[in-house]
Design a protein around this motif. Structure first.
Motif, short mmCIF file in Angstrom:
data_model
loop_
_atom_site.label_atom_id
_atom_site.label_comp_id
_atom_site.label_asym_id
_atom_site.label_seq_id
_atom_site.Cartn_x
_atom_site.Cartn_y
_atom_site.Cartn_z
N GLN A 161 0.66 -3.05 -3.96
CA GLN A 161 0.02 -1.64 -4.63
C GLN A 161 0.91 -0.52 -4.04
O GLN A 161 1.30 0.46 -4.63
CB GLN A 161 -1.35 -1.65 -4.41
CG GLN A 161 -2.12 -0.57 -5.10
CD GLN A 161 -3.55 -0.50 -4.66
OE1 GLN A 161 -3.78 -0.57 -3.44
NE2 GLN A 161 -4.37 0.04 -5.59
N SER A 162 1.07 -0.70 -2.55
CA SER A 162 1.65 0.48 -1.77
C SER A 162 3.25 0.60 -2.36
O SER A 162 3.64 1.70 -2.44
CB SER A 162 1.90 0.20 -0.42
OG SER A 162 2.83 -0.81 -0.05
N TRP A 163 3.94 -0.40 -2.65
CA TRP A 163 5.28 -0.36 -3.10
C TRP A 163 5.34 0.34 -4.57
O TRP A 163 6.41 1.07 -4.57
CB TRP A 163 6.10 -1.82 -3.14
CG TRP A 163 6.10 -2.65 -1.97
CD1 TRP A 163 6.37 -1.82 -0.76
CD2 TRP A 163 5.95 -3.98 -1.56
NE1 TRP A 163 6.39 -2.80 0.10
CE2 TRP A 163 6.13 -3.96 -0.33
CE3 TRP A 163 5.89 -5.04 -2.27
CZ2 TRP A 163 6.24 -5.37 0.29
CZ3 TRP A 163 5.74 -6.22 -1.80
CH2 TRP A 163 6.16 -6.55 -0.36
N LYS A 164 4.46 -0.09 -5.37
CA LYS A 164 4.38 0.65 -6.71
C LYS A 164 4.00 2.11 -6.34
O LYS A 164 4.91 2.77 -7.07
CB LYS A 164 3.38 -0.20 -7.39
CG LYS A 164 3.40 0.28 -8.81
CD LYS A 164 2.29 -0.19 -9.88
CE LYS A 164 2.27 0.56 -10.97
NZ LYS A 164 0.93 0.24 -11.78
N GLU A 165 3.09 2.54 -5.78
CA GLU A 165 2.88 3.97 -5.41
C GLU A 165 4.05 4.46 -4.69
O GLU A 165 4.34 5.60 -5.15
CB GLU A 165 1.54 4.02 -4.70
CG GLU A 165 0.38 3.82 -5.51
CD GLU A 165 -0.90 3.64 -4.92
OE1 GLU A 165 -1.07 3.83 -3.56
OE2 GLU A 165 -1.90 3.02 -5.46
N LYS A 166 4.33 3.97 -3.71
CA LYS A 166 5.57 4.78 -2.74
C LYS A 166 7.04 4.73 -3.55
O LYS A 166 7.65 5.64 -3.56
CB LYS A 166 5.86 4.05 -1.50
CG LYS A 166 4.94 4.41 -0.42
CD LYS A 166 5.67 4.15 1.03
CE LYS A 166 4.58 4.05 1.93
NZ LYS A 166 5.01 2.94 2.89
N TYR A 167 7.09 3.42 -4.02
CA TYR A 167 8.71 3.39 -4.68
C TYR A 167 8.68 3.10 -5.95
O TYR A 167 9.93 2.89 -6.68
CB TYR A 167 9.39 2.18 -3.69
CG TYR A 167 9.11 2.33 -2.21
CD1 TYR A 167 9.87 3.44 -1.44
CD2 TYR A 167 8.54 1.38 -1.60
CE1 TYR A 167 9.80 3.35 -0.02
CE2 TYR A 167 8.28 1.51 -0.18
CZ TYR A 167 8.99 2.58 0.71
OH TYR A 167 8.63 2.51 1.90
N ASN A 168 7.65 3.06 -6.62
CA ASN A 168 7.48 2.52 -8.17
C ASN A 168 8.33 1.36 -8.44
O ASN A 168 8.92 1.29 -9.06
CB ASN A 168 8.20 3.75 -9.05
CG ASN A 168 7.74 3.42 -10.48
OD1 ASN A 168 6.74 2.80 -10.89
ND2 ASN A 168 8.74 4.01 -11.29
N PHE A 169 8.20 0.30 -7.39
CA PHE A 169 8.83 -0.88 -7.37
C PHE A 169 7.80 -1.84 -7.57
O PHE A 169 6.99 -1.99 -6.96
CB PHE A 169 9.63 -0.91 -5.95
CG PHE A 169 10.39 -2.43 -6.10
CD1 PHE A 169 11.13 -2.68 -7.02
CD2 PHE A 169 10.14 -3.40 -4.89
CE1 PHE A 169 12.07 -4.08 -6.84
CE2 PHE A 169 10.80 -4.52 -4.62
CZ PHE A 169 11.73 -4.56 -5.80
N GLU A 170 8.05 -2.76 -8.35
CA GLU A 170 7.21 -3.75 -8.82
C GLU A 170 7.79 -5.17 -8.77
O GLU A 170 8.16 -5.64 -9.92
CB GLU A 170 6.35 -3.67 -10.30
CG GLU A 170 5.48 -2.51 -10.24
CD GLU A 170 4.96 -2.51 -11.65
OE1 GLU A 170 3.82 -2.86 -12.05
OE2 GLU A 170 5.49 -1.38 -12.46
N PRO A 171 8.22 -5.83 -7.62
CA PRO A 171 8.88 -7.06 -7.41
C PRO A 171 7.93 -8.17 -7.89
O PRO A 171 6.60 -7.95 -7.85
CB PRO A 171 9.16 -7.08 -6.09
CG PRO A 171 8.17 -6.32 -5.18
CD PRO A 171 7.54 -5.29 -6.22
N ASN A 172 8.47 -9.22 -8.22
CA ASN A 172 7.76 -10.72 -8.22
C ASN A 172 7.49 -11.13 -6.82
O ASN A 172 8.37 -11.57 -6.49
CB ASN A 172 8.52 -11.48 -9.27
CG ASN A 172 7.74 -12.68 -9.74
OD1 ASN A 172 7.96 -13.56 -8.89
ND2 ASN A 172 7.20 -12.81 -10.81
N ILE A 173 6.44 -11.39 -6.72
CA ILE A 173 6.11 -11.76 -5.36
C ILE A 173 5.59 -13.41 -5.72
O ILE A 173 4.63 -13.65 -6.11
CB ILE A 173 4.97 -10.98 -4.41
CG1 ILE A 173 5.64 -9.65 -4.26
CG2 ILE A 173 5.07 -11.98 -3.18
CD1 ILE A 173 6.91 -9.43 -3.53
#
Ligand code: C2E
Ligand code: CA
Ligand code: CA
Length: 746
Positions: A572-584
């Motif tokens: 969630q934080s990566w999406k909000e901070k970097y607009n990054f949505e990796p596959n985890i």
């Protein structure tokens, strides 16, 4: 199969229990029957006493009445003589002759003081003896029996003196004693009981039995003789009667002679202090009662037999039922050996009972799943059977050998010689199995533990042999492993971990590292695999040191959920901070699968952080998917339905079947590191190659892990593998480092 102690135990227990019950019921009913019979008998005796008294009283009363009438008749006769109606004695006879029969008199006699006179039937009597006896009585007198002077009969005489023509005479009205008996004293009870008329001295005057012909027979002596009374107690009773009669008392008693009881009642008659004695044997009186008692006893006995029969029937069917239950509870259907529950129960008893030189070993077949694929289910069952038989035979007699899970056998036994030699023998002999016509070689792992006398917990000793066995698995050139100090320390370590794992979770000691996943062709970052680390006292503990333990004690379920939530937070934080949505990728242990709703919990968490479910890749190990006890397809489908992607982790190590793979809704196959290490990079025919072809056929993407070298990367790229994960690109990174890593590449 070895004798099952448990079964004996159950049987013995039940058997004892029922015999106790049956006996109790039997004895109770018998006691009740006897008490009942005793009661009936007492009642009967009371009744008999009452009956015989009544009978005796009646007889006496009748006798009294008859004597009274006869006396009256004699009185009437004398009265009319006194009134001077008659001129001669013949006139008297003529007048009364007709009435004699009505009063049962045989004749009349008139005598003077010298005993001379005539009879009403024309006899002349001279010098009749003892005339004084008659002349001395004022009232009508009844004599005891005496011989008749005119016939052979015994007679009794009613007498009364009177004056006739100025002469003192006496009138006799005689009766035949024999006739008298018929009329007055009845025979009772089919002739077996009867009545005596006795005088106050006990001399028998008349007896209804007609047994006594002589005169002056004493009834007391007679009874003793006649009824063969030898018992002092009974003799006393008879003597007592004699005394009572002297005192003019009445009474009842019984004497026992040869199993028969005779009841006696003596009742006073109103004349001369005579007595009526009634005697009755119980076999006649009590006959009906006896029949009744016999029938009652018979019925009681029958009821008893029926109850006992029913109990035995119930017992037998219970035992059958028990055996059935026992079989499902304790017997392994494949090998017919005991199962795990059986092993634990009997192992516990064994630990209690045996003192020294006790051993526990566990044995399993390496790569048994692979054997299943090669030989099929049925043959593998036969392999297990053969292995079970072999172990039972090789191990010392009285071993308790059970199949306690899939291909794991446990045995507990006493052995006084060299254990190493025995274990070598087990390894070599039990590895070569004959199944039908074919010989099959199985590779065994054997763990042994020498049980000390303090060991009383079967789970603990079993655990030690397990630990030794898994140690043995890692050692290819050892036939067995005997639990030692090293393992002891390891177990202790595990115990320590277990004691603080819950707190570690609360204290957030579990941290996540992310190992990047990279697209093979483009080198672009796809995401990462989330891996757990335990940071304790500033030191990092690798998952290899605690995950297996957590899987054993199921703590992994909590830990995985915790990791899952932490990952979702990070995403969630990566999406909000970097607009990054990796596959985890997140590892899911198979311990979750026992709970049908586990996926709902995952959904709740990832939805809470608004994570696209397709961005989460759930890694499930191949070995989890081939667990027979889990409906893998159903679980995978439910995961897929929610929209998560699915990877099969450590692929190639678990021997899943092709047909299974075809039906599974998976997105990725993750090829284990060992195949990268083993890959002959110059050959097209290595395993990775083969898996890659398979994946393409199934339309599933591939990821290779454990890639460390440039060479390996090149090789994998050539095979058109989709994704690479490995140290070549990056070691697992902390959250911050991973953020740096992807920020540089997007
Ligand atoms: P895994 O799922 O097969 O994870 C891959 C393991 O291979 C990781 O070890 C990773 O650090 C290591 N690895 C990756 N690339 C290389 C490489 O190039 N060379 C070498 N030598 N190793 C490489 P790690 O992190 O120690 O994890 C070990 C196992 O612990 C994992 O195997 C997984 O089965 C389990 N595990 C780790 N975290 C979790 C978790 O959160 N939940 C569950 N259930 N299991 C986890
Ligand atoms: Ca993994
Ligand atoms: Ca793996």
């Amino acid at each position: 199969m070895k004798k099952i102690k448990q079964e004996e135990y159950i049987k013995e227990k039940r058997y004892k229990l029922n015999i106790k019950w049956i006996l109790t019921i039997f004895i109770l009913i018998m006691i009740m029957s006897l008490m009942y019979v005793k009661y009936i008998k007492e009642l009967t005796y009371k009744n008999i006493y009452k009956n015989i008294s009544e009978l005796s009283e009646q007889t006496a009363a009748q006798l009294n009445l008859a004597i009274e009438e006869q006396k009256k008749f004699v009185e009437i006769m004398v009265e009319s003589i006194d009134r001077g109606y008659f001129k001669t004695t013949d006139d008297i006879f003529d007048r009364f002759k007709v009435d004699l029969e009505d009063y049962n008199f045989t004749r009349l006699v008139i005598l003077d003081k010298n005993g001379n006179g005539t009879t009403s039937d024309g006899h002349v009597v001279e010098n009749y003896p003892n005339m004084q006896e008659f002349f001395s009585k004022e009232d009508v007198y009844l004599s005891e029996n005496r011989p008749s002077t005119v016939s052979d009969n015994q007679v009794n005489i009613y007498s009364k003196k009177f004056k006739f023509n100025k002469k003192e005479l006496v009138l006799f009205a005689t009766i035949n004693t024999e006739d008298y008996r018929e009329i007055l004293l009845r025979r009772l009870f089919n002739g077996e009981g009867g009545t005596y008329l006795i005088n106050n001295n006990g001399d028998v005057l008349i007896d209804s039995f007609d047994n006594i012909k002589e005169n002056n027979v004493n009834i007391y002596e007679y009874m003793k003789k006649m009824y063969n009374v030898t018992n002092q107690k009974d003799i006393n009773k008879i003597n007592n009667m004699a005394q009572n009669i002297k005192k003019l008392e009445v009474g009842t008693f019984d004497v026992k002679i040869n199993k028969n009881t005779y009841f006696v009642h003596y009742e006073k008659v109103n004349v001369n202090n005579w007595y009526v004695v009634t005697v009755a044997p119980d076999n006649t009186i009590a006959n009906e009662i006896n029949i009744f008692i016999t029938i009652s006893l018979g019925v009681c006995f029958l009821i008893n037999i029926i109850i006992v029969g029913i109990s035995i029937y119930i017992d037998i069917s219970n035992q059958k039922q028990n055996r059935k239950l026992y079989k499902t509870a304790y017997v392994d259907p494949i090998t017919k050996l005991g199962n795990e529950a059986y092993f634990r129960e009997n192992g516990t008893i064994f630990l209690e009972e045996q003192e020294k030189n006790k051993y526990i070993i566990t044995v399993d077949i390496n790569k048994f799943k692979a054997l299943n694929n090669i030989y099929g289910y049925e043959t593998c069952n036969n392999i297990l059977k053969a292995l079970g038989n072999k172990l039972t035979k090789i191990l010392p007699t009285d071993n308790i050998t059970c199949r306690i899970s899939n291909d794991v056998f446990a045995s507990i036994f006493v052995y006084e010689k060299n254990i190493k030699r025995l274990l070598d023998k087990v390894y070599t002999n039990a590895s070569n199995l004959k199944v039908g016509d074919i010989s099959i070689y199985v590779n065994l792992s054997i763990g042994a533990y020498k049980i000390s006398s303090e060991d009383k917990d079967i789970n603990k000793v079993l655990n030690k042999s397990y630990t030794a066995r898994s140690k043995n698995k890692g050692l290819y050139n050892e036939n067995y492993y005997i639990f030692d100090e090293v393992l002891e320390n390891k177990l202790n370590e595990e115990q320590k971990i277990e004691s603080y794992m819950e707190n570690a979770l609360k204290n957030k000691e579990f941290k996540i590292v992310y190992q990047p996943k990279v697209f093979t062709q483009t080198g672009k970052i796809r995401g990462a695999e989330a891996l757990v680390r335990w940071e304790r006292d500033g030191k990092i503990i690798q998952p290899g040191n605690f995950i297996p333990l957590f899987e054993k004690n199921k703590f992994i379920v909590k830990l995985d959920l915790y990791i899952f939530e932490q990952v979702c937070k990070d995403m969630q934080s990566w999406k909000e901070k970097y607009n990054f949505e990796p596959n985890i990728s997140i590892n899911v242990s198979k311990e979750h699968f026992v709970n049908e709703n586990f996926i709902e919990e995952y959904v709740k968490i990832s939805d809470k952080y608004s994570i696209k479910r397709s961005q989460i890749d759930l890694e499930i190990t191949e070995s989890a998917t081939i667990d027979e006890n889990i409906d893998t397809l159903k679980i995978l489908n439910s995961i897929k339905e929610k929209g998560y992607t699915i990877s099969i982790d450590d692929f190639g190590t678990g021997y899943s079947s092709l047909s299974m793979l075809q039906n599974m809704p998976i997105d990725l196959i993750k090829i284990d590191k060992v195949f990268v290490d083993k890959a002959d990079l110059n050959s097209d025919r290595n395993i990775i190659n083969f898996i890659m072809l398979l994946a393409k056929r199934l339309d599933v993407k591939t990821i290779v892990e454990g890639v460390e070298t440039e060479e390996q990367v090149e090789f994998i790229r050539k095979l058109e593998c989709d994704i690479i994960q490995g140290y070549y690109y990056s070691k697992p990174l902390s959250k911050a480092d991973f953020e740096d890593y992807f920020n540089k590449r997007i």
